[in-house]
Design an enzyme around this catalytic site. Structure first.
Site, PDB file in Angstrom:
ATOM      1  N   TYR A 118     -59.005-130.939-105.857  1.00  0.00           N
ATOM      2  CA  TYR A 118     -57.710-130.692-106.480  1.00  0.00           C
ATOM      3  C   TYR A 118     -57.537-131.576-107.702  1.00  0.00           C
ATOM      4  CZ  TYR A 118     -55.609-134.991-104.490  1.00  0.00           C
ATOM      5  OH  TYR A 118     -55.302-136.290-104.190  1.00  0.00           O
TER       6      TYR A 118
ATOM      7  N   ARG B 204     -62.512-134.558-114.941  1.00  0.00           N
ATOM      8  CA  ARG B 204     -62.715-134.986-113.546  1.00  0.00           C
ATOM      9  C   ARG B 204     -62.819-133.777-112.619  1.00  0.00           C
ATOM     10  NH1 ARG B 204     -58.428-139.036-111.200  1.00  0.00           N
ATOM     11  NH2 ARG B 204     -57.198-137.127-111.154  1.00  0.00           N
TER      12      ARG B 204
ATOM     13  N   ARG C 129     -66.149-118.644 -90.388  1.00  0.00           N
ATOM     14  CA  ARG C 129     -66.203-120.096 -90.190  1.00  0.00           C
ATOM     15  C   ARG C 129     -67.598-120.545 -89.757  1.00  0.00           C
ATOM     16  NH1 ARG C 129     -65.764-124.432 -87.044  1.00  0.00           N
ATOM     17  NH2 ARG C 129     -64.478-126.147 -87.825  1.00  0.00           N
TER      18      ARG C 129
ATOM     19  N   HIS D  78     -70.216-124.188 -90.786  1.00  0.00           N
ATOM     20  CA  HIS D  78     -70.221-125.393 -91.613  1.00  0.00           C
ATOM     21  C   HIS D  78     -71.023-125.227 -92.905  1.00  0.00           C
ATOM     22  CE1 HIS D  78     -68.545-127.073 -87.997  1.00  0.00           C
ATOM     23  NE2 HIS D  78     -68.433-128.273 -88.547  1.00  0.00           N
TER      24      HIS D  78
ATOM     25  N   LYS E 290     -62.381-135.984-106.046  1.00  0.00           N
ATOM     26  CA  LYS E 290     -60.967-135.727-105.721  1.00  0.00           C
ATOM     27  C   LYS E 290     -60.893-134.543-104.757  1.00  0.00           C
ATOM     28  CE  LYS E 290     -56.432-135.832-107.948  1.00  0.00           C
ATOM     29  NZ  LYS E 290     -55.840-136.946-107.223  1.00  0.00           N
TER      30      LYS E 290
ATOM     31  N   GLU F 172     -57.935-149.401-103.614  1.00  0.00           N
ATOM     32  CA  GLU F 172     -56.937-148.615-104.359  1.00  0.00           C
ATOM     33  C   GLU F 172     -55.844-148.199-103.388  1.00  0.00           C
ATOM     34  OE1 GLU F 172     -58.349-144.766-105.744  1.00  0.00           O
ATOM     35  OE2 GLU F 172     -59.715-144.616-104.040  1.00  0.00           O
TER      36      GLU F 172
ATOM     37  N   LEU G 188     -61.305-143.614-106.646  1.00  0.00           N
ATOM     38  CA  LEU G 188     -61.143-142.508-107.582  1.00  0.00           C
ATOM     39  C   LEU G 188     -60.975-143.075-108.989  1.00  0.00           C
ATOM     40  CD1 LEU G 188     -60.747-139.347-107.586  1.00  0.00           C
ATOM     41  CD2 LEU G 188     -58.328-139.853-107.902  1.00  0.00           C
TER      42      LEU G 188
END
Ligand code: PLP
Length: 285
Positions: A33, A52, A100, A102, A149, A182, A207
């Site tokens: 995201y 990014r 579904r 993995h 991220k 962080e 990050l």
């Protein structure tokens, strides 16, 4: 006015916008995201977030759903349809919808793209910054790729909830060496006893904050000393000032750490000056 979300090619009323139950973001947190602050309808630190995003996608081997030029058009259309002047723009890309399992789905599975926007109140944010926030500290318990991220945010969510229960606005993670890495959704900074600005190096497992990078440029122009030498919780408690940076918080003063009040309990001059300078840089009048 009703909100509008972009979901996989369509602009939907926000309340009715849905993704498939086998979206890998929903099933596995298999996605990335980005969040942009929006000032006067413009994306703050725009390019840093795009760079990014491309990197996060690359690291997870997720194919971008569209080129950057097309994506910019959609992002601005979401802002326009939501009539956002000041706000936050959220983008999420997952590995798409598949049975579904993995392992990655077949390579022609289209990635899923969701974009939402909401308005923020500049005056309310300024009032919050005038008061600052409390911070708690917690042991670092995240995976080794915090540079990506990803939407997989469970440790961050638990940390943020623990902060809320304590009446704090952010939680700082502390690694096995006792260093603050962080925040749960921000980068952590102090102004140490010598007046030097310190924040964890991006070579560590954190990050690379876009707001952090912009602020580094602001600091370079200001003549202040800055160092990527990490700091301990004790260093932070003894610091002259502390603050956090992020697309949501921008530059937000930290007034206490684990209940220990910093300085005179009011935002310090360096932090306030940097917030103003950041806003001038990111949101010129
Ligand atoms: N660190 C973490 C864990 C974050 O989630 C964020 C923002 O969401 C940041 C730092 C700050 O990044 P940016 O300044 O790019 O918003």
């Amino acid at each position: 006015m009703s909100r509008v979300a972009y979901v996989n090619g369509a602009y939907e009323p926000h309340g009715r916008a849905v993704v498939h139950i086998e979206d890998r973001g929903y099933q596995f947190g298999d996605g990335v995201y980005e969040v942009w602050a929006v000032f006067d309808g413009k994306l703050a630190d725009s390019e840093g977030h795009f760079t990014r995003l491309q990197r996060s996608l690359g690291e997870l081997q997720i194919v971008p759903p569209m080129g950057e030029a097309a994506l910019k058009i959609v992002l601005h259309e979401v802002l326009r349809r939501n009539r956002i002047h000041d706000g936050l723009l959220y983008l999420q890309i997952t590995r798409g919808v598949a049975r579904r399992d993995h392992v990655f789905p077949v390579s022609d599975t289209p990635p899923a793209l969701v974009i939402t926007a909401r308005a923020t109140d500049r005056a309310a944010a300024a009032l919050k910054a005038a008061k600052g926030i409390a911070v708690i500290t917690l042991p670092e318990n995240r995976w080794g790729r915090c540079d990506i991220k990803t939407i997989n945010l469970l440790p961050n969510i638990l940390a943020k909830q623990a902060a809320k229960v304590d009446g704090a606005g952010e939680a700082w993670f502390v690694d096995a060496d006792g260093m603050v890495t962080e925040g749960a959704s921000s980068n952590a900074w102090i102004v140490d006893r010598n007046g030097t600005l310190r924040t964890q190096s991006t070579r560590a497992n954190i990050l690379r904050g876009v707001t952090r990078s912009t602020l580094m440029r602001v600091i370079a122009d200001s003549g202040l000393e800055v160092s990527e030498q990490p700091f301990t919780v004790e260093d932070a408690k003894a610091a002259r000032e502390a603050f956090i940076t992020g697309a949501g918080a921008l530059v937000m003063p930290v007034m206490s750490i684990d209940g220990h009040i910093l300085g005179n309990g009011h935002p310090g001059a360096v932090t306030s000056g940097l917030r103003a300078a950041y806003l001038r840089e990111a949101a010129p009048d």
